[in-house]
Motif scaffolding. Structure first.
Motif, PDB file in Angstrom:
ATOM      1  N   MET A 181       1.151  -1.419   0.294  1.00 36.00           N
ATOM      2  CA  MET A 181      -0.162  -0.052  -0.393  1.00 36.00           C
ATOM      3  C   MET A 181       0.873   1.035  -0.431  1.00 36.00           C
ATOM      4  SD  MET A 181      -3.196   0.595   0.179  1.00 36.00           S
ATOM      5  CE  MET A 181      -4.582   0.644   0.385  1.00 36.00           C
ATOM      6  N   ASP A 182       1.948   1.520   0.650  1.00 29.39           N
ATOM      7  CA  ASP A 182       3.027   2.139   0.325  1.00 29.39           C
ATOM      8  C   ASP A 182       3.633   2.578  -0.727  1.00 29.39           C
ATOM      9  OD1 ASP A 182       2.812   1.797   3.107  1.00 29.39           O
ATOM     10  OD2 ASP A 182       4.746   1.603   3.273  1.00 29.39           O
ATOM     11  N   TYR A 183       3.772   1.688  -1.201  1.00 29.27           N
ATOM     12  CA  TYR A 183       4.370   2.561  -2.758  1.00 29.27           C
ATOM     13  C   TYR A 183       2.609   2.764  -4.142  1.00 29.27           C
ATOM     14  CZ  TYR A 183       8.054  -0.966  -2.066  1.00 29.27           C
ATOM     15  OH  TYR A 183       8.678  -1.740  -1.442  1.00 29.27           O
ATOM     16  N   ILE A 184       1.825   2.188  -3.382  1.00 27.15           N
ATOM     17  CA  ILE A 184       0.551   3.374  -4.480  1.00 27.15           C
ATOM     18  C   ILE A 184       0.272   4.519  -4.058  1.00 27.15           C
ATOM     19  CG2 ILE A 184      -1.975   3.572  -4.267  1.00 27.15           C
ATOM     20  CD1 ILE A 184      -1.905  -0.795  -4.211  1.00 27.15           C
ATOM     21  N   PHE A 185       0.504   4.491  -2.500  1.00 31.53           N
ATOM     22  CA  PHE A 185       1.124   6.281  -1.885  1.00 31.53           C
ATOM     23  C   PHE A 185       1.772   7.008  -2.997  1.00 31.53           C
ATOM     24  CE2 PHE A 185      -2.488   4.612   1.449  1.00 31.53           C
ATOM     25  CZ  PHE A 185      -3.582   5.991   1.106  1.00 31.53           C
ATOM     26  N   ILE A 186       2.988   6.469  -2.989  1.00 32.10           N
ATOM     27  CA  ILE A 186       4.084   7.274  -2.847  1.00 32.10           C
ATOM     28  C   ILE A 186       4.159   7.619  -4.636  1.00 32.10           C
ATOM     29  CG2 ILE A 186       6.091   6.771  -3.123  1.00 32.10           C
ATOM     30  CD1 ILE A 186       6.927   5.261  -0.875  1.00 32.10           C
ATOM     31  N   LEU A 187       3.089   6.648  -5.392  1.00 29.40           N
ATOM     32  CA  LEU A 187       2.666   6.554  -6.517  1.00 29.40           C
ATOM     33  C   LEU A 187       1.444   8.286  -7.158  1.00 29.40           C
ATOM     34  CD1 LEU A 187       3.206   2.907  -8.292  1.00 29.40           C
ATOM     35  CD2 LEU A 187       5.089   4.457  -8.358  1.00 29.40           C
ATOM     36  N   LEU A 188       1.132   7.562  -6.206  1.00 32.17           N
ATOM     37  CA  LEU A 188       0.125   8.460  -5.759  1.00 32.17           C
ATOM     38  C   LEU A 188      -0.051  10.016  -5.775  1.00 32.17           C
ATOM     39  CD1 LEU A 188      -3.183   8.917  -6.527  1.00 32.17           C
ATOM     40  CD2 LEU A 188      -3.631   8.559  -4.583  1.00 32.17           C
ATOM     41  N   THR A 189       1.238  10.226  -4.632  1.00 28.04           N
ATOM     42  CA  THR A 189       1.555  11.114  -4.340  1.00 28.04           C
ATOM     43  C   THR A 189       2.293  12.357  -5.589  1.00 28.04           C
ATOM     44  OG1 THR A 189       1.925  10.547  -2.104  1.00 28.04           O
ATOM     45  CG2 THR A 189       3.323  12.662  -2.999  1.00 28.04           C
ATOM     46  N   ILE A 190       2.968  11.211  -6.116  1.00 34.46           N
ATOM     47  CA  ILE A 190       3.838  11.723  -7.226  1.00 34.46           C
ATOM     48  C   ILE A 190       2.724  12.183  -8.230  1.00 34.46           C
ATOM     49  CG2 ILE A 190       5.712  10.794  -9.079  1.00 34.46           C
ATOM     50  CD1 ILE A 190       7.357   8.828  -7.217  1.00 34.46           C
ATOM     51  N   TYR A 191       2.469  11.333  -8.605  1.00 34.78           N
ATOM     52  CA  TYR A 191       1.050  11.525 -10.036  1.00 34.78           C
ATOM     53  C   TYR A 191       0.396  13.490  -9.781  1.00 34.78           C
ATOM     54  CZ  TYR A 191      -3.291  11.867 -12.388  1.00 34.78           C
ATOM     55  OH  TYR A 191      -3.437  12.305 -13.640  1.00 34.78           O
ATOM     56  N   ILE A 192       0.197  13.011  -8.553  1.00 33.32           N
ATOM     57  CA  ILE A 192      -0.309  14.378  -7.870  1.00 33.32           C
ATOM     58  C   ILE A 192       0.594  15.919  -7.546  1.00 33.32           C
ATOM     59  CG2 ILE A 192      -1.511  15.773  -6.118  1.00 33.32           C
ATOM     60  CD1 ILE A 192      -2.606  12.772  -5.770  1.00 33.32           C
ATOM     61  N   ALA A 193       1.584  15.649  -7.694  1.00 34.52           N
ATOM     62  CA  ALA A 193       2.061  16.654  -7.434  1.00 34.52           C
ATOM     63  C   ALA A 193       3.026  16.854  -8.004  1.00 34.52           C
ATOM     64  CB  ALA A 193       4.204  15.674  -5.710  1.00 34.52           C
ATOM     65  N   SER A 194       2.761  15.669  -9.565  1.00 32.20           N
ATOM     66  CA  SER A 194       3.391  16.350 -11.025  1.00 32.20           C
ATOM     67  C   SER A 194       2.955  16.827 -11.871  1.00 32.20           C
ATOM     68  CB  SER A 194       3.915  15.231 -11.093  1.00 32.20           C
ATOM     69  OG  SER A 194       2.981  13.907 -11.886  1.00 32.20           O
ATOM     70  N   ARG A 195       1.587  17.134 -11.252  1.00 29.38           N
ATOM     71  CA  ARG A 195       0.569  17.619 -12.175  1.00 29.38           C
ATOM     72  C   ARG A 195       0.775  19.453 -12.359  1.00 29.38           C
ATOM     73  NH1 ARG A 195      -0.652  14.471 -14.692  1.00 29.38           N
ATOM     74  NH2 ARG A 195       0.860  13.820 -13.824  1.00 29.38           N
ATOM     75  N   GLN A 196       1.754  19.938 -11.212  1.00 23.26           N
ATOM     76  CA  GLN A 196       2.110  21.393 -11.437  1.00 23.26           C
ATOM     77  C   GLN A 196       3.890  21.173 -11.450  1.00 23.26           C
ATOM     78  OE1 GLN A 196       0.845  24.755  -9.140  1.00 23.26           O
ATOM     79  NE2 GLN A 196      -0.725  24.186 -10.092  1.00 23.26           N
ATOM     80  N   SER A 197       4.852  22.061 -11.786  1.00 26.94           N
ATOM     81  CA  SER A 197       6.249  22.024 -10.913  1.00 26.94           C
ATOM     82  C   SER A 197       6.561  21.103  -9.655  1.00 26.94           C
ATOM     83  CB  SER A 197       6.569  23.283 -11.014  1.00 26.94           C
ATOM     84  OG  SER A 197       8.531  22.623 -10.578  1.00 26.94           O
ATOM     85  N   LEU A 198       7.444  19.889  -9.925  1.00 26.01           N
ATOM     86  CA  LEU A 198       7.695  18.940  -9.087  1.00 26.01           C
ATOM     87  C   LEU A 198       8.664  20.327  -7.674  1.00 26.01           C
ATOM     88  CD1 LEU A 198       8.350  15.594 -10.183  1.00 26.01           C
ATOM     89  CD2 LEU A 198       6.458  16.131  -8.735  1.00 26.01           C
ATOM     90  N   LEU A 199       9.519  20.720  -8.898  1.00 27.24           N
ATOM     91  CA  LEU A 199      10.243  21.641  -7.976  1.00 27.24           C
ATOM     92  C   LEU A 199      10.178  23.172  -7.411  1.00 27.24           C
ATOM     93  CD1 LEU A 199      13.386  20.923 -10.912  1.00 27.24           C
ATOM     94  CD2 LEU A 199      12.619  19.956  -8.293  1.00 27.24           C
ATOM     95  N   PHE A 200       8.688  23.879  -8.003  1.00 27.64           N
ATOM     96  CA  PHE A 200       8.466  24.373  -7.534  1.00 27.64           C
ATOM     97  C   PHE A 200       7.195  25.010  -6.865  1.00 27.64           C
ATOM     98  CE2 PHE A 200      11.905  25.512 -10.355  1.00 27.64           C
ATOM     99  CZ  PHE A 200      12.873  26.392 -10.131  1.00 27.64           C
ATOM    100  N   LYS A 201       6.322  24.214  -6.685  1.00 25.60           N
ATOM    101  CA  LYS A 201       5.172  24.535  -6.563  1.00 25.60           C
ATOM    102  C   LYS A 201       4.801  23.045  -5.376  1.00 25.60           C
ATOM    103  CE  LYS A 201       2.907  27.184  -8.868  1.00 25.60           C
ATOM    104  NZ  LYS A 201       2.487  28.539  -8.545  1.00 25.60           N
ATOM    105  N   ASN A 202       3.527  23.103  -4.996  1.00 24.57           N
ATOM    106  CA  ASN A 202       3.402  21.716  -3.997  1.00 24.57           C
ATOM    107  C   ASN A 202       1.869  20.727  -4.351  1.00 24.57           C
ATOM    108  OD1 ASN A 202       2.260  23.620  -2.569  1.00 24.57           O
ATOM    109  ND2 ASN A 202       3.596  23.770  -0.630  1.00 24.57           N
ATOM    110  N   ILE A 203       1.585  20.680  -3.605  1.00 26.09           N
ATOM    111  CA  ILE A 203       0.747  19.362  -3.940  1.00 26.09           C
ATOM    112  C   ILE A 203      -0.427  20.767  -3.391  1.00 26.09           C
ATOM    113  CG2 ILE A 203      -0.981  17.949  -2.529  1.00 26.09           C
ATOM    114  CD1 ILE A 203       1.367  15.890  -3.057  1.00 26.09           C
ATOM    115  N   SER A 204      -0.251  21.473  -2.212  1.00 25.82           N
ATOM    116  CA  SER A 204      -1.119  22.664  -1.772  1.00 25.82           C
ATOM    117  C   SER A 204      -1.781  23.705  -3.137  1.00 25.82           C
ATOM    118  CB  SER A 204      -1.416  23.812  -0.552  1.00 25.82           C
ATOM    119  OG  SER A 204      -1.073  22.875   0.329  1.00 25.82           O
ATOM    120  N   SER A 205      -0.494  24.009  -4.082  1.00 25.93           N
ATOM    121  CA  SER A 205      -0.767  24.476  -5.380  1.00 25.93           C
ATOM    122  C   SER A 205      -1.850  23.804  -6.017  1.00 25.93           C
ATOM    123  CB  SER A 205       0.381  24.392  -6.275  1.00 25.93           C
ATOM    124  OG  SER A 205       1.626  25.398  -5.036  1.00 25.93           O
TER     125      SER A 205
END
Length: 171
Positions: free
Chosen positions: A1-25
C-alpha cells in the motif's frame, strides 16, 4: 500500500512543477481539488492506521492514540483550506495544519526510538541514519529551491513510510 500512496503522491505533485510548486498548489486548481482532498484524507487515515501498530510498544496508549488522531484530522483539515496568494490568514492556517502532523509524527518517531533503544540499539542506529539522510535531502531541496515543493513532499512521505515499515517489521 505504501507504494501506491507514493506513486499517487508523485502523480498528484507532478500536475504542476515538482520543483517549484507543492500539492497545495495543485489543490488550488479546481480540476484537481477534489482529487487532492480525497488523497489527503486517505493518506491521513493510512498514516493513522500505521501509527496504530505502535500501540503495542507505547506505555501511554490513549495519549498516543489521541495525538495520532489529531495528526490525521489536522492533515485532513489542511486539504480543505484553499487560498489565493493574497489570503494571508488562510495561508497561515493551511501551513500550520499541514506542518503540525509532520512535526508530531517526527516527535512520535523519536519517542518510539527512545522506547526501542535498550532492546534494539542496531535498529535505532539504522533509523537514525535514515533520519539523517532525510534531513540532508530536505536541506538540499530547501536550500536549492527555497520552498516546500512536490519533491520535498515525496521525500518526506518515503521517509515516514520507511520508518514505519521498519519498526512494524520487528513488532
Amino acid at each position: 500500500m505504501d507504494y501506491i500512496f507514493i506513486l499517487l503522491t508523485i502523480y498528484i505533485a507532478s500536475r504542476q512543477s515538482l520543483l517549484f510548486k507543492n500539492i497545495s498548489s495543485v489543490s488550488a486548481s479546481p480540476k484537481y481539488h477534489l482529487i487532492v482532498l480525497i488523497y489527503t484524507c486517505l493518506i491521513a487515515l493510512y498514516l493513522f492506521y500505521q501509527q496504530l501498530s505502535f500501540l503495542k510498544i507505547v506505555s501511554h496508549k490513549k495519549t498516543f492514540l489521541l495525538i495520532s488522531l489529531l495528526c490525521a484530522l489536522s492533515l485532513s483539515i489542511s486539504s480543505l483550506i484553499i487560498y489565493k496568494d493574497n489570503a494571508h490568514l488562510a495561508s497561515r492556517i493551511h501551513v500550520y495544519t499541514s506542518l503540525f502532523p509532520i512535526v508530531i509524527i517526527f516527535l512520535l518517531q523519536i519517542s518510539i526510538l527512545n522506547l526501542l533503544k535498550n532492546k534494539m540499539m542496531p535498529l535505532c542506529i539504522e533509523l537514525i541514519k535514515r533520519f539523517m539522510v532525510y534531513i540532508s535531502l530536505m536541506t538540499i531541496i530547501l536550500c536549492t529551491f527555497a520552498c516546500i515543493n512536490g519533491l520535498s513532499e515525496i521525500v518526506t512521505l518515503i521517509y515516514i513510510f520507511s520508518f514505519n515499515k521498519k519498526v512494524r517489521s520487528i513488532l
